[in-house]
Design an enzyme around this catalytic site. Structure first.
Site, PDB file in Angstrom:
ATOM      1  N   CYS A  62     -54.956  73.857 -66.317  1.00 25.16           N
ATOM      2  CA  CYS A  62     -53.677  73.234 -66.638  1.00 25.16           C
ATOM      3  C   CYS A  62     -52.920  74.073 -67.652  1.00 25.16           C
ATOM      4  O   CYS A  62     -53.092  73.906 -68.859  1.00 25.16           O
ATOM      5  CB  CYS A  62     -53.898  71.819 -67.164  1.00 25.16           C
ATOM      6  SG  CYS A  62     -52.353  71.001 -67.554  1.00 25.16           S
ATOM      7  N   CYS A 106     -50.856  72.074 -70.128  1.00 29.55           N
ATOM      8  CA  CYS A 106     -51.552  71.420 -71.255  1.00 29.55           C
ATOM      9  C   CYS A 106     -51.996  72.451 -72.287  1.00 29.55           C
ATOM     10  O   CYS A 106     -51.941  72.215 -73.476  1.00 29.55           O
ATOM     11  CB  CYS A 106     -52.815  70.691 -70.821  1.00 29.55           C
ATOM     12  SG  CYS A 106     -52.843  70.125 -69.166  1.00 29.55           S
ATOM     13  N   ASP A 107     -52.502  73.583 -71.814  1.00 25.82           N
ATOM     14  CA  ASP A 107     -53.198  74.499 -72.726  1.00 25.82           C
ATOM     15  C   ASP A 107     -52.447  75.799 -72.981  1.00 25.82           C
ATOM     16  O   ASP A 107     -52.764  76.524 -73.922  1.00 25.82           O
ATOM     17  CB  ASP A 107     -54.572  74.866 -72.130  1.00 25.82           C
ATOM     18  CG  ASP A 107     -55.414  73.635 -71.858  1.00 25.82           C
ATOM     19  OD1 ASP A 107     -55.271  72.672 -72.640  1.00 25.82           O
ATOM     20  OD2 ASP A 107     -56.185  73.625 -70.887  1.00 25.82           O
TER      21      ASP A 107
END
Ligand code: NAP
Length: 325
Positions: A146, A149-150
């Site tokens: 992801c 997200c990261d």
């Protein structure tokens, strides 16, 4: 004696919340099991895949786009406004019965009974399956499924990053990473991208975008942090090393159906819940499915929401027909 709910909805993405909105308005008093956040090995959140997305641009009604998590908050607020009850627990097993009611087992060891069940548990990110890939994903070593997200972590700033895959997700993630990486490689196993033209162009127009055609990742290098990958050319078999500080896997998703093993539910060849044509009805009376868990083809927020609506209407019809409301 345990009371029997009219309707339990498992899952809290666009399908689950839309089913909850319709069911609550129909006074079916739905209980929504939204699950708990977990790592397996990447993040899985209540709210589903939209919680791992930045801007949603193609959901009608939001001409300026909307952030995925905000969209799911709004769906939830709308369902709760009509009385849907939300439970932050996982359903870990089921006992479906052809003449009902159905028994659902929670992670906390409780049994929940329901005349009708809507399964809307979505799908989770796929991994290549390499030992070092999974090890570094679990340990936060710079491998993730992801980017949204990261990807913004300081460790990835001005670094060489790569995304594996050739679909819309790969393009979306790679485009996002171009904002702060020094260079972003898309590693694709063929010589043609699967992604839609607009998503391809958005990525390819960035100065720091590169595509490595006909390549697969055969190993991920690095002890506590990724230092690179071993690539194999799918045409020549030649191997090479690519130095990287981050690797993002975007090779599709698998329906979240583990908890349904042994339930008697029918699945298609790819593991998606099999539905009767143009309905949300599964092979078990009173059990319905909606969204990505039952959709190998479209997998869009708006189609999932539409399926959630169908499932609630089908459940309402079932409950009425059987005198259960
Ligand atoms: P996808 O369309 O199934 O693409 C998966 C990609 O990963 C394909 O390019 C595939 O290669 C590659 N792949 C699969 N297994 C692999 C493996 N083991 N090793 C290397 N590569 C592998 O999945 P997706 O991109 O997640 O998209 C899913 C759905 O969501 C699609 O319908 C898509 O349009 C939609 N979506 C839309 C948006 C948007 O419009 N904003 C954003 C994201 C996703 P091959 O091409 O060779 O099969």
């Amino acid at each position: 004696m345990t009371s029997v709910h009219k309707l339990v909805i498992i899952g809290s993405g666009p399908a689950g919340w839309t089913a909850a909105i319709y069911a609550a308005r129909a006074q079916l008093e739905p209980i929504v099991y939204v699950g708990v956040p977990k790592q397996d090995p990447g993040p899985i959140l209540p709210g589903g895949q939209l919680m791992l997305t930045t801007e949603v641009e193609n959901y009608p009604g939001f001409p300026d786009g909307i952030d995925g998590p905000e969209m799911m908050d709004r769906f939830q607020a709308q369902a709760e406004r009509f009385g849907a009850k939300v439970v932050g627990e996982d359903i870990t097993g089921v006992e479906f019965s052809h003449d009902g009611p159905h028994r659902l087992h929670t992670a906390g060891g409780h049994v929940v009974m329901a005349h009708a069940v809507i399964i809307a548990t979505g799908a989770t990110a796929n991994w290549i399956g390499l030992e070092n890939e999974l090890r570094l994903a679990r340990s936060g070593g710079g491998v993730s499924a992801c980017a949204v997200c990261d990807g913004a972590l300081p460790a990835f700033r001005n670094q060489r990053l790569a995304v594996v895959g050739g679909g819309d997700t790969a393009m979306e993630e790679a485009t996002y990473l171009t904002k702060f990486a020094s260079v972003v490689y898309v590693i694709h196993r063929r010589d043609e991208l699967r992604a839609s033209r607009i998503m391809q162009e958005r990525f390819l127009s960035r100065e720091n975008a590169r595509v490595l055609w006909n390549k697969v990742v055969v190993d991920v290098l690095g002890e506590s942090k990724i230092t690179g990958v071993r690539l194999r050319d799918t045409l020549t078999g030649a191997e090479s090393t690519l130095d990287l500080k981050g690797l993002f896997i975007a090779i599709g998703h698998t329906p979240a159906t583990k908890f349904l093993r042994g339930s008697g539910l029918e699945f298609d060849d790819a593991g998606f819940i099999a539905l009767r044509s143009r309905s949300s009805q599964t092979n078990i009376p009173g059990v319905f499915a909606a969204g990505d868990v039952a959709d190998p083809r479209y997998k869009q927020a708006v189609t999932a929401a539409g399926m959630g609506c169908q499932a609630a209407l089908d459940a309402e019809h079932y409950l009425n027909e059987h005198g259960l409301v």
